[in-house]
Design an enzyme around this catalytic site. Sequence first.
Site, PDB file in Angstrom:
ATOM      1  N   ALA A  36      43.229  40.026  43.572  1.00 24.97           N
ATOM      2  CA  ALA A  36      43.134  39.190  42.392  1.00 24.97           C
ATOM      3  C   ALA A  36      42.710  37.802  43.085  1.00 24.97           C
ATOM      4  CB  ALA A  36      44.366  39.087  41.776  1.00 24.97           C
ATOM      5  N   GLU A  39      38.266  38.296  45.194  1.00 28.06           N
ATOM      6  CA  GLU A  39      37.147  38.606  44.623  1.00 28.06           C
ATOM      7  C   GLU A  39      36.415  37.266  43.599  1.00 28.06           C
ATOM      8  OE1 GLU A  39      36.414  42.452  43.082  1.00 28.06           O
ATOM      9  OE2 GLU A  39      34.322  42.465  43.490  1.00 28.06           O
ATOM     10  N   SER A  41      37.313  34.388  43.525  1.00 29.46           N
ATOM     11  CA  SER A  41      36.883  33.028  43.984  1.00 29.46           C
ATOM     12  C   SER A  41      35.755  33.124  44.740  1.00 29.46           C
ATOM     13  CB  SER A  41      38.086  32.730  45.113  1.00 29.46           C
ATOM     14  OG  SER A  41      39.387  32.869  44.604  1.00 29.46           O
ATOM     15  N   CYS A 147      46.036  33.171  34.871  1.00 31.55           N
ATOM     16  CA  CYS A 147      46.002  33.364  36.266  1.00 31.55           C
ATOM     17  C   CYS A 147      46.985  32.380  36.910  1.00 31.55           C
ATOM     18  CB  CYS A 147      44.577  33.050  36.702  1.00 31.55           C
ATOM     19  SG  CYS A 147      44.248  33.070  38.499  1.00 31.55           S
ATOM     20  N   GLU A 156      40.477  25.659  46.352  1.00 32.59           N
ATOM     21  CA  GLU A 156      39.555  26.317  47.292  1.00 32.59           C
ATOM     22  C   GLU A 156      38.347  25.988  46.710  1.00 32.59           C
ATOM     23  OE1 GLU A 156      41.815  30.583  48.060  1.00 32.59           O
ATOM     24  OE2 GLU A 156      40.153  30.465  46.537  1.00 32.59           O
TER      25      GLU A 156
HETATM   26  C1  HEM Z   1      37.873  31.271  40.678  1.00 33.82           C
HETATM   27  C2  HEM Z   1      38.907  32.390  41.025  1.00 33.82           C
HETATM   28  C3  HEM Z   1      39.990  33.139  39.945  1.00 33.82           C
HETATM   29  C4  HEM Z   1      39.591  33.263  38.737  1.00 33.82           C
HETATM   30  C5  HEM Z   1      38.196  33.039  38.011  1.00 33.82           C
HETATM   31  C6  HEM Z   1      40.624  34.231  38.249  1.00 33.82           C
HETATM   32  C7  HEM Z   1      40.677  34.509  36.896  1.00 33.82           C
HETATM   33  C8  HEM Z   1      41.876  35.303  36.360  1.00 33.82           C
HETATM   34  C9  HEM Z   1      41.947  35.703  35.073  1.00 33.82           C
HETATM   35  C10 HEM Z   1      40.685  35.748  33.853  1.00 33.82           C
HETATM   36  C11 HEM Z   1      43.121  36.182  34.882  1.00 33.82           C
HETATM   37  C12 HEM Z   1      43.826  36.848  33.492  1.00 33.82           C
HETATM   38  C13 HEM Z   1      43.802  38.130  33.382  1.00 33.82           C
HETATM   39  C14 HEM Z   1      44.533  38.496  32.117  1.00 33.82           C
HETATM   40  O1  HEM Z   1      44.446  37.789  31.275  1.00 33.82           O
HETATM   41  O2  HEM Z   1      45.028  39.451  31.869  1.00 33.82           O
HETATM   42  C15 HEM Z   1      43.774  36.321  36.364  1.00 33.82           C
HETATM   43  C16 HEM Z   1      44.925  36.595  36.538  1.00 33.82           C
HETATM   44  C17 HEM Z   1      45.678  36.721  37.826  1.00 33.82           C
HETATM   45  N1  HEM Z   1      45.062  36.011  38.923  1.00 33.82           N
HETATM   46 FE1  HEM Z   1      43.284  35.089  38.988  1.00 33.82          FE
HETATM   47  N2  HEM Z   1      41.660  33.974  39.312  1.00 33.82           N
HETATM   48  C18 HEM Z   1      41.245  33.471  40.400  1.00 33.82           C
HETATM   49  C19 HEM Z   1      41.787  33.221  41.547  1.00 33.82           C
HETATM   50  C20 HEM Z   1      43.085  33.992  41.673  1.00 33.82           C
HETATM   51  C21 HEM Z   1      43.807  33.762  42.887  1.00 33.82           C
HETATM   52  C22 HEM Z   1      43.490  32.766  44.158  1.00 33.82           C
HETATM   53  C23 HEM Z   1      45.003  34.386  43.077  1.00 33.82           C
HETATM   54  C24 HEM Z   1      46.033  34.580  43.853  1.00 33.82           C
HETATM   55  C25 HEM Z   1      46.139  33.888  45.076  1.00 33.82           C
HETATM   56  C26 HEM Z   1      44.817  34.934  41.776  1.00 33.82           C
HETATM   57  C27 HEM Z   1      45.954  35.566  41.186  1.00 33.82           C
HETATM   58  C28 HEM Z   1      45.929  36.171  39.944  1.00 33.82           C
HETATM   59  C29 HEM Z   1      47.196  37.161  39.333  1.00 33.82           C
HETATM   60  C30 HEM Z   1      48.426  37.542  40.035  1.00 33.82           C
HETATM   61  C31 HEM Z   1      46.727  37.473  37.968  1.00 33.82           C
HETATM   62  C32 HEM Z   1      47.797  38.240  37.086  1.00 33.82           C
HETATM   63  C33 HEM Z   1      48.519  37.264  36.419  1.00 33.82           C
HETATM   64  C34 HEM Z   1      49.457  37.862  35.190  1.00 33.82           C
HETATM   65  O3  HEM Z   1      49.212  39.028  34.985  1.00 33.82           O
HETATM   66  O4  HEM Z   1      50.527  37.419  34.847  1.00 33.82           O
HETATM   67  N3  HEM Z   1      43.765  34.742  41.029  1.00 33.82           N
HETATM   68  N4  HEM Z   1      42.935  35.547  37.209  1.00 33.82           N
END
Ligand code: HEM
Length: 195
Positions: A36, A39, A41, A147, A156
């Site tokens: 998560a 990719e 990032s 997220c 980052e």
């Molecule tokens: C630019 C970077 C990133 C983008 C654009 C992004 C985008 C997203 C989006 C759109 C979701 C929502 C998914 C949903 O609505 O079901 C999400 C969930 C999540 N992201 Fe990111 N993310 C980024 C970076 C990261 C990083 C750095 C981490 C952890 C180190 C992370 C961990 C997670 C996790 C664990 C979820 C699931 C949350 C849940 O279902 O409660 N993400 N992310």
Amino acid sequence: SDEGAGAGGASGARGGSGDRLTEQEMVSTCALLLNAGHEASVNATGNGWLALFRDPEQLARLRAEPDALLPTAVEELLRYDTPLQMFERWVLEDIEIGGTVVPRGSEVALLLGSANRDPARFRAPDRLDLARADNPHLGFGGGIHYCLGAPLARLELAASFGALLRRAPGLRLTAEPAWQPGYVIRGLRELHVGL
Ligand code: HEM
């Protein structure tokens, strides 16, 4: 702790149950955070730089005052070319959205990239405006699954864009980029640049 947070209660079992993560849960949590977190990032970085190269006026503006502009620039780059374009949800209650009734039990695909260019919400949505102040984009999703890593991702991106702006002031695009196939994850396969 060795006892686990629920020690003494019914859920205080040792050795991988109750309040403690099992080894399997720890491994899958690490895999989740790595996938998560990595990719999206990487793709935000590639998509963001490409957007900047294609708008030399905005890039020059960012180079002129990176510290002042980076916070809003990071948000705007995530809005403008959203790395995660689509997520799905299952509808828990009948709901009407924009005149359409979506019945309970439906599976809906949320197009985050499309929402981020909604002219009803964003002024001149197809314009890259690194100083855009009113920018409630959905690049990190919304609601209870918002997220988890958004604060880390913001740090980052500000750090990496800032470092490259300072250390590679002549960074420029040298070839048309190649995109990864598919539309759910939007990112580049390669981005050729010169110093
Ligand atoms: C630019 C970077 C990133 C983008 C654009 C992004 C985008 C997203 C989006 C759109 C979701 C929502 C998914 C949903 O609505 O079901 C999400 C969930 C999540 N992201 Fe990111 N993310 C980024 C970076 C990261 C990083 C750095 C981490 C952890 C180190 C992370 C961990 C997670 C996790 C664990 C979820 C699931 C949350 C849940 O279902 O409660 N993400 N992310």
